[in-house]
Design an enzyme around this catalytic site. Structure first.
Site, PDB file in Angstrom:
ATOM      1  N   GLU A  45       0.866  -1.180   0.000  1.00  0.00           N
ATOM      2  CA  GLU A  45       0.000   0.000   0.000  1.00  0.00           C
ATOM      3  C   GLU A  45       0.894   1.218   0.000  1.00  0.00           C
ATOM      4  O   GLU A  45       1.635   1.448   0.953  1.00  0.00           O
ATOM      5  CB  GLU A  45      -0.909   0.001   1.230  1.00  0.00           C
ATOM      6  CG  GLU A  45      -1.774   1.250   1.346  1.00  0.00           C
ATOM      7  CD  GLU A  45      -2.592   1.302   2.629  1.00  0.00           C
ATOM      8  OE1 GLU A  45      -2.947   2.426   3.055  1.00  0.00           O
ATOM      9  OE2 GLU A  45      -2.860   0.238   3.215  1.00  0.00           O
ATOM     10  N   ARG A  49       0.579  10.435   0.718  1.00  0.00           N
ATOM     11  CA  ARG A  49       0.855  11.445   1.744  1.00  0.00           C
ATOM     12  C   ARG A  49       1.985  12.395   1.367  1.00  0.00           C
ATOM     13  O   ARG A  49       2.297  13.309   2.127  1.00  0.00           O
ATOM     14  CB  ARG A  49       1.206  10.749   3.066  1.00  0.00           C
ATOM     15  CG  ARG A  49       0.095   9.867   3.609  1.00  0.00           C
ATOM     16  CD  ARG A  49       0.522   9.177   4.887  1.00  0.00           C
ATOM     17  NE  ARG A  49      -0.448   8.180   5.301  1.00  0.00           N
ATOM     18  CZ  ARG A  49      -0.270   7.341   6.322  1.00  0.00           C
ATOM     19  NH1 ARG A  49       0.853   7.380   7.020  1.00  0.00           N
ATOM     20  NH2 ARG A  49      -1.199   6.457   6.627  1.00  0.00           N
ATOM     21  N   THR A  73      -4.393   5.925   1.739  1.00  0.00           N
ATOM     22  CA  THR A  73      -4.771   7.268   2.191  1.00  0.00           C
ATOM     23  C   THR A  73      -5.533   7.997   1.086  1.00  0.00           C
ATOM     24  O   THR A  73      -5.319   9.184   0.831  1.00  0.00           O
ATOM     25  CB  THR A  73      -3.558   8.098   2.657  1.00  0.00           C
ATOM     26  OG1 THR A  73      -2.643   7.265   3.377  1.00  0.00           O
ATOM     27  CG2 THR A  73      -3.989   9.204   3.606  1.00  0.00           C
ATOM     28  N   LYS A 133     -10.945  -2.271   5.560  1.00  0.00           N
ATOM     29  CA  LYS A 133      -9.790  -2.022   6.408  1.00  0.00           C
ATOM     30  C   LYS A 133     -10.283  -1.588   7.792  1.00  0.00           C
ATOM     31  O   LYS A 133     -11.123  -0.691   7.892  1.00  0.00           O
ATOM     32  CB  LYS A 133      -8.939  -0.918   5.782  1.00  0.00           C
ATOM     33  CG  LYS A 133      -7.734  -0.460   6.600  1.00  0.00           C
ATOM     34  CD  LYS A 133      -6.953   0.581   5.807  1.00  0.00           C
ATOM     35  CE  LYS A 133      -5.727   1.067   6.552  1.00  0.00           C
ATOM     36  NZ  LYS A 133      -4.890   1.956   5.711  1.00  0.00           N
TER      37      LYS A 133
END
Length: 217
Positions: A45, A49, A73, A133
């Site tokens: 993943e 960011r 994210t 998740k």
């Protein structure tokens, strides 16, 4: 939707451990990806960011055959579009407000929406999501939360992320409703700062072995 959810479950189960990485340069992205691949984990993943994240995702998909990358994210429709355009294999969110859930449901690749409470998971379930998740896993109850969700949400499967380490990875992965565990313990910031990718590779290899050991039992 059901086909994409089936594919999401397959991706997560095949991964077993999902390293969560944040990169600050293309060279760092290459070095981390190579250490993970050499250690035996080919699915990761990559969090959105940093300014270089999307470019790094696209670069790794071009340059590293066999790598499977989830864009993490993901916070907006713009993130969704950019990730898909860059070649992401799936999408992961830390949380999933209604508007984002609708956008994920319309995406044409597998998605793993994040949530932290039974109410949030029930809302995702109503939209057709079955693989989610749990984040931040340890902060919201960890193993106790997963065991508690197993009864009322018996048809949902999870990728707990947050607070998982090498010491408790096997216990999390052994839960019947867990497809995969996410973590960054194999990417210690001090190792990365020192360029000690051998440590990353060694810890990744142990993580891959944990998956094999759990699945063998």
């Amino acid at each position: 939707m059901s086909e994409r959810q089936t594919r999401a479950a397959e991706l997560l189960r095949t991964a077993g451990v999902l390293p969560v990485i944040t990169v600050h340069s293309l060279d760092e992205a290459r070095a981390i990806a190579d250490a993970l691949l050499e250690g035996g984990l080919n699915t990761l993943e990559l969090t959105l960011r940093t300014p270089v994240a999307i470019e790094a995702l696209a670069m790794l998909k071009r340059e590293r055959s066999g790598i499977v990358i989830g864009a993490g994210t993901v916070l907006s429709e713009e993130n969704i579009r950019a990730s898909i355009d860059a070649g992401a294999d799936f999408l992961v969110t830390p949380g999933t407000p209604a508007a984002l859930a609708d956008a994920l449901a319309a995406a044409d690749i597998p998605v793993v929406p994040g949530a932290a409470t039974p109410t949030e998971f029930m809302a995702l379930r109503e939209r057709g999501f079955r693989n989610c998740k749990l984040f931040p896993a340890s902060a919201v109850g960890g193993l106790a939360m997963l065991k508690g969700l197993a009864g009322p949400l018996h048809d949902m499967r999870f990728c707990p992320t947050g607070g998982i380490s090498e010491s408790n990875a096997a216990e999390f992965l052994s839960q019947p409703n867990v497809l995969c565990i996410g973590g960054s313990w194999m990417l210690d910031k001090a190792w990365l700062a020192a360029g000690d990718y051998a440590r990353v590779r060694e810890t990744t290899a142990r993580a891959a072995q944990i998956v094999r050991d759990v699945r063998a039992n």
